[in-house]
Scaffold this motif. Structure first.
Motif, PDB file in Angstrom:
ATOM      1  N   ASN A   1       0.848  -1.194   0.000  1.00  9.46           N
ATOM      2  CA  ASN A   1       0.000   0.000   0.000  1.00  9.46           C
ATOM      3  C   ASN A   1       0.883   1.244   0.000  1.00  9.46           C
ATOM      4  O   ASN A   1       1.725   1.407   0.889  1.00  9.46           O
ATOM      5  N   SER A   2       0.699   2.107  -0.976  1.00  7.75           N
ATOM      6  CA  SER A   2       1.420   3.383  -0.979  1.00  7.75           C
ATOM      7  C   SER A   2       0.879   4.270   0.137  1.00  7.75           C
ATOM      8  O   SER A   2      -0.323   4.274   0.409  1.00  7.75           O
ATOM      9  N   LEU A   3       1.765   5.015   0.763  1.00  4.50           N
ATOM     10  CA  LEU A   3       1.352   5.855   1.889  1.00  4.50           C
ATOM     11  C   LEU A   3       0.491   7.025   1.421  1.00  4.50           C
ATOM     12  O   LEU A   3      -0.476   7.406   2.073  1.00  4.50           O
ATOM     13  N   TYR A   4       0.874   7.600   0.293  1.00  6.29           N
ATOM     14  CA  TYR A   4       0.117   8.727  -0.245  1.00  6.29           C
ATOM     15  C   TYR A   4       0.002   8.594  -1.762  1.00  6.29           C
ATOM     16  O   TYR A   4       0.725   7.816  -2.390  1.00  6.29           O
ATOM     17  N   GLN A   5      -0.897   9.361  -2.349  1.00  8.84           N
ATOM     18  CA  GLN A   5      -1.072   9.369  -3.795  1.00  8.84           C
ATOM     19  C   GLN A   5      -0.040  10.301  -4.427  1.00  8.84           C
ATOM     20  O   GLN A   5       0.252  11.374  -3.894  1.00  8.84           O
ATOM     21  N   GLN A   6       0.507   9.898  -5.559  1.00  5.30           N
ATOM     22  CA  GLN A   6       1.547  10.690  -6.200  1.00  5.30           C
ATOM     23  C   GLN A   6       1.069  12.080  -6.598  1.00  5.30           C
ATOM     24  O   GLN A   6       1.862  13.022  -6.678  1.00  5.30           O
ATOM     25  N   ASP A   7      -0.227  12.233  -6.878  1.00  5.45           N
ATOM     26  CA  ASP A   7      -0.726  13.550  -7.296  1.00  5.45           C
ATOM     27  C   ASP A   7      -1.180  14.419  -6.123  1.00  5.45           C
ATOM     28  O   ASP A   7      -1.701  15.509  -6.321  1.00  5.45           O
ATOM     29  N   ASP A   8      -0.965  13.956  -4.872  1.00  4.61           N
ATOM     30  CA  ASP A   8      -1.194  14.815  -3.710  1.00  4.61           C
ATOM     31  C   ASP A   8      -0.183  15.959  -3.728  1.00  4.61           C
ATOM     32  O   ASP A   8       0.954  15.795  -4.196  1.00  4.61           O
ATOM     33  N   ASP A   9      -0.560  17.119  -3.199  1.00  3.57           N
ATOM     34  CA  ASP A   9       0.408  18.202  -3.153  1.00  3.57           C
ATOM     35  C   ASP A   9       1.388  17.985  -1.995  1.00  3.57           C
ATOM     36  O   ASP A   9       1.227  17.072  -1.168  1.00  3.57           O
ATOM     37  N   VAL A  10       2.417  18.828  -1.943  1.00  4.22           N
ATOM     38  CA  VAL A  10       3.494  18.661  -0.970  1.00  4.22           C
ATOM     39  C   VAL A  10       2.976  18.701   0.466  1.00  4.22           C
ATOM     40  O   VAL A  10       3.359  17.866   1.304  1.00  4.22           O
ATOM     41  N   VAL A  11       2.083  19.635   0.761  1.00  4.55           N
ATOM     42  CA  VAL A  11       1.573  19.749   2.127  1.00  4.55           C
ATOM     43  C   VAL A  11       0.758  18.518   2.508  1.00  4.55           C
ATOM     44  O   VAL A  11       0.879  17.996   3.629  1.00  4.55           O
ATOM     45  N   ALA A  12      -0.050  18.010   1.588  1.00  4.44           N
ATOM     46  CA  ALA A  12      -0.843  16.811   1.863  1.00  4.44           C
ATOM     47  C   ALA A  12       0.066  15.609   2.112  1.00  4.44           C
ATOM     48  O   ALA A  12      -0.190  14.804   3.020  1.00  4.44           O
ATOM     49  N   LYS A  13       1.134  15.491   1.346  1.00 10.81           N
ATOM     50  CA  LYS A  13       2.077  14.382   1.540  1.00 10.81           C
ATOM     51  C   LYS A  13       2.756  14.481   2.897  1.00 10.81           C
ATOM     52  O   LYS A  13       2.873  13.487   3.623  1.00 10.81           O
ATOM     53  N   MET A  14       3.207  15.674   3.251  1.00 10.28           N
ATOM     54  CA  MET A  14       3.858  15.854   4.551  1.00 10.28           C
ATOM     55  C   MET A  14       2.897  15.559   5.694  1.00 10.28           C
ATOM     56  O   MET A  14       3.276  14.919   6.686  1.00 10.28           O
ATOM     57  N   THR A  15       1.680  16.024   5.566  1.00 10.72           N
ATOM     58  CA  THR A  15       0.691  15.793   6.623  1.00 10.72           C
ATOM     59  C   THR A  15       0.429  14.299   6.797  1.00 10.72           C
ATOM     60  O   THR A  15       0.326  13.803   7.938  1.00 10.72           O
ATOM     61  N   THR A  16       0.363  13.571   5.699  1.00  5.49           N
ATOM     62  CA  THR A  16       0.166  12.120   5.771  1.00  5.49           C
ATOM     63  C   THR A  16       1.334  11.450   6.476  1.00  5.49           C
ATOM     64  O   THR A  16       1.142  10.580   7.335  1.00  5.49           O
TER      65      THR A  16
END
Length: 552
Positions: free
Chosen positions: A431-446
């Protein structure tokens, strides 16, 4: 005996024999003496059915966890069980070797050899990277001096110089002093070599062409009009690449038990992505049935970056994850002073075990089987080991094994090896932790919420301005490499154990387009470490016959 004495007493097999065990002929390697070699590229082979085991750990402490030692011991144990196994590790940096952390060759009877060579200059990869990086820096300043055709703003050059040693005096410098013939004065600074984007690029490149393509994408600064300037704009990508033509080849050595070990690349996990090269791991997978590799520092840093940054490029997800924990480190996380860690303390062990629980939960989110290796130290009591193993079984519900690889080599991890083999045969769905098309802030928050156990991300003014600019350039959805203290799940090195409800503070971002990610600088993490009050170098010596002492 200590580590170096054990290493010096070892009998090495000729590197041609180690290569032959992997199926490599003499003309497929380039020997560096009798005990180490470069592997010529490309390497043929089918990695489809090979098993990949990732070794990571809890947050490191002054007590030490022995992650590399367990990695080596597990590889040896798999080989003792009749498996065609290899290990893939990072190269040590002279910074921690001469400073405080130590080398990266394992310890005791679970080491890679020749230990002295690997921990010092090895095959010259670190020097090649340093020279290539600083050649680019010189070419940038020369371009500005010679008319500045690209309109580079000297105040916005982000390509610092590097050195592979901890030198705090070079964090901030002024260059170009001495008059018109000595360059254009500007503020500059040094990072440690392992934080260089070239290191990340070397470790993520699939071949020489990919290496050059990535180097050309490096952003070195901005124009007066705030437009990015790349290496391709400078037209020096070919020159920088040719300086790395040998460094891109993986290095082959052996363990004390003669298990093949491929050691290549060495980015730190607290300020870079913390994984050995894709080429080294791919090569090992093509040549062995079981590959044991590690990622730097804890699962919150190297482990996460292996999964989210390296795995997509590697094209192979781990078949099992081993998390290394020690009684000593967990007691430290439970509030025990580092000078009292050899005293039995079941209460502190119980309190500190929350740190292990956090890391197990974070790795389980990727859908890969997780096993805990309890790396036993001589001061650990049976009561402490029994309590920890019971906690892991009853509370965390994952397999756990007491390992003694420092004292017994591969023989101290046979049960762990059996469990790893079983785990790699389980059906898993990554399972990928986040989606590749999430923005930088969304990735960091995840990452903060799912890996660190925190609450939120807060951006300082500079970071906010940078993200607005990055969105304009189309960089705002790249993967994120978190630069964070290794000592805590938070960005506060003193917040031990498993803190909750905290916020990660991002002060700035560093675009690394060649590597393919954005680095988020959090807290007060530094890209040029300093030496401790009593650096390890003070204990080192060499006699008239060339015998080294004090190197761990």
């Amino acid at each position: 005996m200590n580590d170096i004495e054990i290493s010096q007493a070892a009998k090495e097999n000729p590197i041609t024999e180690i290569a032959a065990e992997l199926g490599l002929s003499a003309d497929q390697i380039e020997p560096y003496g009798a005990s180490k070699a470069k592997i010529k590229l490309p390497v043929k082979g089918d990695a489809k059915n090979s098993k990949l085991v990732l070794v990571t750990s809890i947050n490191p402490t002054p007590a030490g966890e022995g992650k590399s030692t367990v990695t080596v011991g597990l590889g040896d144990a798999l080989r003792r069980r009749g498996k065609k196994a290899a290990i893939a590790l990072r190269e040590p940096s002279l910074g921690p070797v001469m400073g405080m952390k130590g080398g990266a060759t394992g310890g005791g009877y679970a080491q890679v050899i020749p230990m002295e060579d690997i921990n010092l200059h090895f095959t010259g990869d670190m020097h090649a990277l340093t020279e290539a990086h600083d050649t680019l820096a010189a070419l940038i300043d020369n371009h500005i001096q010679q008319g500045n055709e690209l309109n580079i703003d000297p105040r916005q050059v982000i390509w610092k110089r590097v050195l592979d040693i901890n030198d705090r005096a070079l964090r901030q410098t002024v260059i170009g002093l001495g008059g018109r013939t000595s360059g254009v004065p500007r503020q500059d600074g040094f990072d440690i070599t392992v934080a260089s984007e070239l290191m990340a690029i070397l470790c993520l490149s699939k071949d020489l062409a990919d290496l050059k393509s990535r180097i050309n994408r490096i952003v070195i600064g901005y124009t007066y009009d705030k437009e990015p300037v790349t290496v391709a704009d400078l037209k020096v990508g070919g020159a920088i690449t040719l300086l790395l033509k040998d460094a891109i080849k993986p290095n082959l050595v052996q363990t004390l038990e003669h298990t093949p070990a491929i050691i290549h690349g060495g980015p730190f996990a607290n300020i870079a992505h913390g994984c050995n090269s894709v080429l080294a791991t791919q090569t090992a997978l093509k040549l062995a049935d079981y590959v044991v590799t590690e990622a730097g520092f804890g699962a919150d840093l190297g482990g996460e970056k292996f999964m989210d940054i390296k795995t997509p490029v590697l094209g192979k997800t781990p078949d099992a994850v081993v998390i290394v924990a020690t009684v000593r480190a967990l007691k430290y996380n439970g509030g025990v002073n580092k000078n009292d860690l050899e005293t039995e303390n079941l209460e502190a062990l119980a309190a500190g075990s929350a740190n292990l629980k956090r890391h197990v939960a974070s790795m389980q989110q990727y859908g890969v089987p997780v096993i805990v290796a309890v790396n036993r130290f001589t001061s650990d009591t049976d009561a402490e080991i029994d309590q920890l193993l019971g906690y892991i079984k009853d509370e965390l519900h994952v397999p756990a094994y007491d390992t003694t690889v420092w004292a017994n080599g591969g023989g101290g991890a046979l049960e762990l090896a059996d469990a790893v083999v079983d785990a790699t045969n389980e059906t898993s769905h990554f399972n990928s932790l986040y989606q590749q098309d999430d923005d930088v802030v969304a990735k960091m928050t995840t990452i903060v919420q799912k890996i660190y156990g925190g609450k939120d991300v807060e951006l300082e003014a500079k970071a906010k301005r940078q993200l607005r600019r990055f969105a304009k350039y189309g960089w705002d959805k790249l993967p994120v490499c978190m630069a964070k203290t290794q000592y805590s799940l938070s960005d506060n090195a003193k917040a031990l154990g498993a803190p909750t409800d905290f916020t990660i503070h991002v002060r700035e971002f560093v675009p690394k387009l060649g590597a393919g990610f954005i680095v988020a600088m959090t807290g007060n993490v530094l890209t040029m470490p300093g030496l401790p009050k009593h650096p390890a170098a003070l204990n080192m010596d060499i006699d008239a016959d060339g015998k080294i002492t004090g190197l761990f």
